[in-house]
Scaffold this motif. Structure first.
Motif, PDB file in Angstrom:
ATOM      1  N   UNK A  37       0.896  11.728   7.909  1.00 47.97           N
ATOM      2  CA  UNK A  37       0.538  10.368   7.464  1.00 47.97           C
ATOM      3  C   UNK A  37      -0.108  10.355   6.079  1.00 47.97           C
ATOM      4  N   UNK A  38      -0.775  11.445   5.735  1.00 52.70           N
ATOM      5  CA  UNK A  38      -1.435  11.479   4.434  1.00 52.70           C
ATOM      6  C   UNK A  38      -0.433  11.619   3.291  1.00 52.70           C
ATOM      7  N   UNK A  39       0.739  12.178   3.598  1.00 53.16           N
ATOM      8  CA  UNK A  39       1.725  12.377   2.529  1.00 53.16           C
ATOM      9  C   UNK A  39       2.712  11.228   2.440  1.00 53.16           C
ATOM     10  N   UNK A  40       2.969  10.553   3.570  1.00 58.64           N
ATOM     11  CA  UNK A  40       4.004   9.507   3.596  1.00 58.64           C
ATOM     12  C   UNK A  40       3.699   8.431   2.554  1.00 58.64           C
ATOM     13  N   UNK A  41       4.701   8.087   1.736  1.00 60.37           N
ATOM     14  CA  UNK A  41       4.512   7.027   0.734  1.00 60.37           C
ATOM     15  C   UNK A  41       5.317   5.784   1.112  1.00 60.37           C
ATOM     16  N   UNK A  42       5.801   5.730   2.329  1.00 65.00           N
ATOM     17  CA  UNK A  42       6.586   4.572   2.790  1.00 65.00           C
ATOM     18  C   UNK A  42       7.771   4.290   1.867  1.00 65.00           C
TER      19      UNK A  42
ATOM     20  N   UNK B  78      13.386  13.359   2.404  1.00 67.81           N
ATOM     21  CA  UNK B  78      12.093  12.660   2.284  1.00 67.81           C
ATOM     22  C   UNK B  78      11.424  13.026   0.955  1.00 67.81           C
ATOM     23  N   UNK B  79      11.210  12.047   0.074  1.00 71.71           N
ATOM     24  CA  UNK B  79      10.681  12.386  -1.243  1.00 71.71           C
ATOM     25  C   UNK B  79       9.250  12.890  -1.209  1.00 71.71           C
ATOM     26  N   UNK B  80       8.483  12.503  -0.195  1.00 66.58           N
ATOM     27  CA  UNK B  80       7.078  12.916  -0.208  1.00 66.58           C
ATOM     28  C   UNK B  80       6.835  14.171   0.618  1.00 66.58           C
TER      29      UNK B  80
END
Lengths: 64, 430
Positions: A8-13, A52-54
């Motif tokens: 969750x800390x890396x996800x940039x939506x 996934x880019x992040x």
């Protein structure tokens, strides 16, 4: 089967996973990624994890 | 089917010693010449050093490394801790920090601030929300195309693909999204042109005035946005501006200054890039009529066709990163403070990743291009919106302007940063 984990800390939506595999991923109204209960094509999910880019998604083998 | 022959740099008589990526006139050359040079750099000098272009009133920095291989570009992008954006991602020169944040917004910001603001704005750009915009993008595209038809009929049968189609579609979509009043839209177009001109002499009168023109454009756009923010707080609507003034993350809201900066980012990143993808997509289809016919006949090709147009045009040529400490890339060591220009245009034609990289193939799949940026937290926020606009615009062109024919050479923007067209003359035969 394969299981996906979200950091969750890396996800940039970015929505890239939802774009590639809408049956498995969905951003909710707050832009928070939800993993859907469906059992999608593992190859499609693997592609979403790769793209996934992040780097927030990882594949983990379920033990049972 | 064989690929069209693309000459390498040496076929143009270009030696690596003659190349200067900081020379603005280099970027106004035809794509085959630019790509020949980028191919040469990728093959022979994948971290080529260039001195910085001289801009009046700004200090000249230490120069930069041109990153042209896909693998190196990805390695840099996905380590934002080692390769910072906060020193400036959209200019070669270091800008004063306040100017940098004002014009770059999220693009020139590092975590944790970047992550926080991105979470606020990402809520407004989810695929689901954009799915709800399909109808309005469709309506905008149909209206723009009908207007282009009238322009041709009332004149000599010609239109300018840039001014009559490619520019108005994304501008109207962004302005609709944000709720910009009709009477302010001409100003928005004009000032966003100035900010993204890259100093092109036609858009900025004198290079001496470039910084002043930038500042004035920013002030005008920020003034509009501040006014709109005040209005939406008093009278909320359904638009993105309302969502932005109300959005909270960890109890924190965006300030007026942050909203204004984000508006400028949306205008420049979401407007000109899509415009240049559409105009150069039209050009590419006119140069590859077999691909055009194939796509026009098959809406199932929309998904891969849009990705190929973005790969082919690479609307943003580069973004910058700056090393935060000594770093190693492909066995080479670079000191802290090294500037790296990530040449997406070069990575998108890297033969190590793309078979037949100089072949325009609307069915290309997979197509892991970096036209929306490579991996990392700065991946294009508006990628879904851009894809939607490009797909809808081309489908509308196929249906309503099947007789569109490009009749003259494109007039290219003199900018190293934005791969753009200023004009593309076309004729409507009917």
């Amino acid at each position: 089967m394969t299981r996906v984990e979200v950091d969750r800390d890396r996800c940039i939506s970015s929505g890239v996973c939802e774009h590639l595999a809408p049956e498995a991923f969905e951003l909710d109204d707050d832009g928070v990624l939800q993993l859907l209960p469906a059992e999608p094509d593992p190859a499609v999910v693997a592609e979403a994890v790769r793209a996934c880019p992040s780097g927030a998604l990882t594949l983990a083998d379920r033990a049972h | 089917m064989s690929a069209p022959a693309v000459p390498s740099g040496t076929d143009f008589g270009i030696s690596i010693d003659d190349v200067d990526l900081s020379d603005r006139t280099f970027w106004a050359q035809p794509p085959e010449v630019k790509h020949a040079v980028l191919d040469l750099l990728r093959a022979e000098s994948p971290f080529a050093y260039f001195a910085e272009p001289v801009i009046p009133y700004l200090p000249v920095g230490p120069g930069y490394r041109a990153v042209t291989r896909y693998a190196d570009l990805e390695a840099i992008s996905c380590r934002p801790d080692l390769f910072s954006s906060g020193a400036g991602a959209v200019s070669i020169q270091d800008m004063p920090p306040d100017l940098n944040e004002f014009y770059g917004s999220l693009i020139s910001m590092d975590d944790p601030r970047h992550a926080k603001i991105r979470r606020i704005v990402a809520k407004a750009f989810t695929p689901k929300i954009l799915q709800g915009l399909v109808g309005s993008v469709q309506a905008v595209a149909e209206d723009v195309v009908a207007h282009a038809r009238r322009t041709a009929a009332e004149g000599d049968g010609t239109i300018d693909v840039v001014a009559d189609i490619a520019a108005p579609v994304p501008l109207r979509v962004i302005c609709d999204l944000m709720g910009v009043p009709e009477e302010d839209r001409a100003m928005v177009l004009q000032q966003s042109n100035v900010i993204l001109s890259g100093g092109d002499p036609e858009l900025i009168e004198s290079e001496d005035n470039a910084v002043a023109a930038f500042l004035q454009a920013g002030e005008l756009l920020a003034g509009l946005m501040t006014r709109m923010a005040v209005e939406r707080r008093a009278r909320p609507t359904e638009d993105l501006t309302t969502a932005l003034v109300n959005a909270e993350v960890d109890g924190e809201r965006l300030t007026d200054q942050e909203i204004a900066s984000f508006f400028i980012l949306l205008l420049v990143a979401g407007n000109e890039t899509t415009r240049n993808a559409i105009s150069q997509g039209v050009l590419a289809l006119s140069e590859h009529p077999d691909q055009r016919d194939r796509w026009a006949a098959d809406p199932g090709l929309d998904r891969t066709a849009v990705e190929e147009i973005v790969r082919w045009t690479s609307p943003i040529t580069w973004m910058r990163r700056t090393s935060t400490q000594e770093v190693e890339l492909s066995g080479q060591t670079f000191p802290a403070g090294t500037k790296f220009l990530l040449f997406y245009a070069a990575a998108n034609r890297d033969p190590a990743v793309f078979a037949d990289p100089h072949r325009f193939n609307l069915g290309r799949d997979p197509n892991p291009h970096v036209g929306f940026g490579s991996k990392g937290p700065h991946f294009c926020l508006g990628a879904h919106l851009a894809r939607r606009e490009i797909a809808v615009t081309f489908r509308t062109l196929f249906e309503h302007l099947p007789d569109l024919e490009v009749v003259g050479p494109p007039d290219r923007l003199q900018s190293s940063f934005v791969n753009g067209l200023k004009r593309l003359p076309a004729r409507l035969a009917r």
